[in-house]
Design a protein around this motif. Structure first.
Motif, short mmCIF file in Angstrom:
data_model
loop_
_atom_site.label_atom_id
_atom_site.label_comp_id
_atom_site.label_asym_id
_atom_site.label_seq_id
_atom_site.Cartn_x
_atom_site.Cartn_y
_atom_site.Cartn_z
N LYS A 63 -33.15 -7.77 8.83
CA LYS A 63 -32.32 -8.83 8.23
C LYS A 63 -33.11 -10.11 7.96
CE LYS A 63 -28.27 -8.80 7.93
NZ LYS A 63 -27.39 -8.49 6.78
N LEU A 64 -34.43 -10.05 8.08
CA LEU A 64 -35.24 -11.26 7.93
C LEU A 64 -35.11 -11.87 6.54
CD1 LEU A 64 -37.39 -13.30 8.78
CD2 LEU A 64 -39.14 -11.60 8.23
N GLY A 65 -35.34 -11.09 5.50
CA GLY A 65 -35.25 -11.61 4.14
C GLY A 65 -33.86 -12.09 3.80
N ASP A 66 -32.85 -11.33 4.24
CA ASP A 66 -31.46 -11.71 3.98
C ASP A 66 -31.11 -13.01 4.68
OD1 ASP A 66 -28.59 -11.21 3.28
OD2 ASP A 66 -28.44 -11.00 5.46
N SER A 67 -31.58 -13.18 5.93
CA SER A 67 -31.31 -14.40 6.67
C SER A 67 -31.95 -15.61 6.01
CB SER A 67 -31.82 -14.26 8.11
OG SER A 67 -31.67 -15.47 8.83
N ILE A 83 -31.64 -6.05 -0.67
CA ILE A 83 -32.76 -6.55 -1.46
C ILE A 83 -32.30 -6.90 -2.87
CG2 ILE A 83 -34.99 -5.95 -2.46
CD1 ILE A 83 -35.47 -4.14 -0.03
N ALA A 84 -31.50 -6.03 -3.46
CA ALA A 84 -31.00 -6.29 -4.81
C ALA A 84 -30.16 -7.56 -4.84
CB ALA A 84 -30.19 -5.09 -5.31
N SER A 85 -29.35 -7.76 -3.80
CA SER A 85 -28.49 -8.95 -3.78
C SER A 85 -29.31 -10.23 -3.59
CB SER A 85 -27.44 -8.81 -2.67
OG SER A 85 -28.03 -8.79 -1.38
N THR A 86 -30.42 -10.13 -2.85
CA THR A 86 -31.32 -11.28 -2.70
C THR A 86 -31.89 -11.69 -4.06
OG1 THR A 86 -31.90 -10.75 -0.42
CG2 THR A 86 -33.46 -12.09 -1.65
N LEU A 87 -32.20 -10.71 -4.88
CA LEU A 87 -32.77 -10.99 -6.20
C LEU A 87 -31.78 -11.70 -7.12
CD1 LEU A 87 -34.81 -7.70 -6.79
CD2 LEU A 87 -35.70 -9.98 -6.25
N THR A 88 -30.48 -11.63 -6.82
CA THR A 88 -29.52 -12.38 -7.65
C THR A 88 -29.73 -13.88 -7.48
OG1 THR A 88 -27.80 -12.36 -5.93
CG2 THR A 88 -27.80 -10.54 -7.51
N PHE A 89 -30.21 -14.30 -6.30
CA PHE A 89 -30.52 -15.72 -6.10
C PHE A 89 -31.76 -16.12 -6.89
CE2 PHE A 89 -28.30 -17.90 -2.36
CZ PHE A 89 -27.10 -17.28 -2.65
N ALA A 90 -32.73 -15.19 -6.98
CA ALA A 90 -33.90 -15.46 -7.81
C ALA A 90 -33.48 -15.60 -9.27
CB ALA A 90 -34.93 -14.34 -7.66
N TRP A 91 -32.55 -14.74 -9.69
CA TRP A 91 -32.02 -14.82 -11.06
C TRP A 91 -31.32 -16.16 -11.28
CZ3 TRP A 91 -26.78 -15.23 -12.29
CH2 TRP A 91 -26.48 -15.20 -13.66
N PHE A 135 -37.45 -20.15 -7.20
CA PHE A 135 -37.57 -18.79 -7.75
C PHE A 135 -38.54 -17.94 -6.93
CE2 PHE A 135 -39.64 -15.70 -10.61
CZ PHE A 135 -38.51 -14.97 -11.00
N ASP A 136 -39.74 -18.45 -6.70
CA ASP A 136 -40.73 -17.70 -5.92
C ASP A 136 -40.29 -17.53 -4.47
OD1 ASP A 136 -42.34 -17.38 -8.12
OD2 ASP A 136 -43.65 -19.08 -7.65
N PHE A 137 -39.55 -18.50 -3.96
CA PHE A 137 -39.06 -18.39 -2.58
C PHE A 137 -38.14 -17.18 -2.45
CE2 PHE A 137 -35.44 -19.39 0.29
CZ PHE A 137 -36.11 -19.32 1.50
N TYR A 138 -37.23 -16.99 -3.40
CA TYR A 138 -36.30 -15.87 -3.31
C TYR A 138 -36.98 -14.54 -3.59
CZ TYR A 138 -32.57 -19.18 -2.61
OH TYR A 138 -31.78 -20.17 -2.08
N LEU A 153 -39.99 -14.02 -2.51
CA LEU A 153 -40.59 -13.81 -1.21
C LEU A 153 -39.58 -13.23 -0.22
CD1 LEU A 153 -42.95 -14.15 0.81
CD2 LEU A 153 -42.13 -16.48 1.23
N CYS A 154 -38.34 -13.73 -0.25
CA CYS A 154 -37.30 -13.21 0.63
C CYS A 154 -37.08 -11.71 0.40
CB CYS A 154 -35.99 -13.96 0.40
SG CYS A 154 -36.00 -15.68 0.98
N ALA A 155 -37.09 -11.30 -0.88
CA ALA A 155 -36.92 -9.88 -1.20
C ALA A 155 -38.11 -9.07 -0.68
CB ALA A 155 -36.77 -9.70 -2.71
N VAL A 156 -39.31 -9.60 -0.83
CA VAL A 156 -40.52 -8.91 -0.37
C VAL A 156 -40.51 -8.77 1.16
CG1 VAL A 156 -43.03 -9.10 -0.16
CG2 VAL A 156 -41.92 -9.57 -2.35
#
Length: 424
Positions: A248-252, A312-320, A396-399, A401-404
């Motif tokens: 849950k690290l990236g999600d948190s 992971i996919a939902s995290t990328l919505t924040f990058a979007w 953008f790059d932060f989110y 990174l969260c997905a990665v």
């Protein structure tokens, strides 16, 4: 190799609607209520009483018991409270006592005057957090022992979502009442919502216990760790602990600075309050409930895979959303937040069920408290550095990174919970 047990689930509506799931709902609500009292209602009370924002910020430290609850969990594994002629056993007895103390603590809060005795308020708030964390220990252990491995996913999802729904009492109802009633009445009414959980502790079915309580406090401390390592082996035990830390690290991290992110995009506080908070709560609840239902069919191992990808996919919505920048609309905001919260709800359902099935029923309280405390470390400590990361990378790059950062946890599933896992 040891992995979560996947038992065949009974069919029909009784899988979803039965006494045990109702117990999970009521106890989940009772577990969540005191936390939201501390982080929502108490803060509003302090601010309207004229307490300085810096002092209110320091009240975050009262949450320490939630991250260190594994230290006294062995006591709850070792001893069974005796309440007169009633012998409820370890789990129901400690649930009853802890919830009683939580209710009394909430009710007592309203009789203090923050502007005159802030130290007393802080002491009582810390005590409330301690008893709340103790209630969590016993409730988590009871739920693990009450449900079979096949029921853990759905039961955990119901518990987690009832926990979240509890936020509506101190975060909405109590705040409305505060405009019309004295704070002493507000806190007393809020405390009354603990009664269903307290009463349930008296009449809930006894959980299945796999063995006697530890014979000594030393055994209660040492045996849970020894059993976990002996059952798994050192290498696999380390893999499990690493997975619990990383899944849950990236999600948190994604939601650690959510409000500043929305403000930087140009949204007003009103828009954030009306769109973001509502979208987040109900999407998260929907994700948790559907996640629990789907886990009955998928099993916990496959659920961790499917829901981890969804996270992971939902995290990328924040990058979007970050890529939209100032062009982001209110609809974009609501959609992105709902998607992220839904994915997080799915992941939480599978993750918490995995933790439950990883514990040994003989040492449920200690092992469950240890695992959930470890899972909270990223939220408490690593998230403290997210502001620095955003400052260096941008949103953008932060989110991205969260997905990665979610990928190492997914990779560990190859060892911890392979796709075709059926037995522990």
């Amino acid at each position: 190799m040891h992995t979560p047990t996947e038992e065949p689930a009974a069919g029909g509506w009784r899988v979803y609607l039965n006494t045990r799931m109702l117990v999970c709902a009521f106890l989940g609500f009772s577990s969540g209520l005191p936390l939201y009292v501390l982080i929502t209602l108490v803060q509003a009370w302090l601010r309207t009483s004229g307490v300085d924002l810096k002092q209110i910020g320091l009240f975050a430290l009262i949450g320490i018991p939630y991250t260190w609850k594994f230290l006294w969990a062995p006591l709850l594994d070792r001893f069974s409270p005796a309440l007169g002629r009633w012998r409820p056993g370890r789990r129901r007895g400690w649930m009853f006592i802890a919830q009683i103390m939580v209710a009394l603590g909430i009710a007592a809060m309203g009789f203090l005057q923050p502007q005159l005795s802030l130290g007393s308020v802080a002491t009582l708030a810390f005590a409330l957090a301690f008893f709340s964390a103790s209630a969590d220990i016993s409730i988590d252990a009871y739920r693990r022992e009450l449900l079979s491995d096949a029921q853990q996913g759905l039961g955990t999802a119901i518990h987690v979502n009832a926990y979240k729904i509890a936020a509506l009492i101190p975060g909405s109802l109590s705040l409305v009442l505060a405009d019309h009633l004295p704070w002493s009445s507000v806190f007393a009414i809020t405390a009354a919502f603990m009664l269903p959980g307290i009463i349930l502790s008296l009449f809930a079915p006894a959980a299945t216990v796999s063995g006697p309580a530890p014979r000594s406090l030393s055994d209660a401390v040492v045996l849970p760790f020894r059993e976990f390592v002996a059952r798994s082996g050192w290498r696999y035990a380390i893999l499990i602990l690493a997975f619990i830390f990383l899944y849950k690290l990236g999600d948190s991290m994604t939601t650690a600075l959510a409000t500043p992110f929305y403000l930087d995009l140009g949204f007003t506080k009103t828009q954030i309050g009306l769109v973001a908070k509502v979208s987040s709560l109900w999407a998260s609840v929907a994700g948790g409930i559907l996640g629990g239902i789907w886990l009955v069919r998928l099993g916990i191992a496959r659920g961790l895979w499917v829901f981890g990808i969804a996270q992971i996919a939902s995290t990328l919505t924040f990058a979007w959303l970050a890529s939209r920048g100032a062009d982001a609309t209110t609809f974009d905001l609501g959609w992105a937040i709902a998607a992220e919260s839904f994915g997080a709800g799915l992941g939480t359902a599978a993750f918490t069920a995995f933790i439950a099935t990883t514990t040994d029923p003989r040492y449920t309280a200690t092992q469950f408290a240890l695992f959930t405390s470890l899972a909270s470390v990223p939220r408490v400590f690593i998230n403290a550095g997210t502001g620095w990361i955003v400052d260096r990378l941008g949103w953008f790059d932060f989110y991205l990174l969260c997905a990665v950062l979610a990928l190492p946890g997914m990779a560990l599933l190859l060892k911890v919970a392979p796709w075709n896992t059926r037995t522990r």
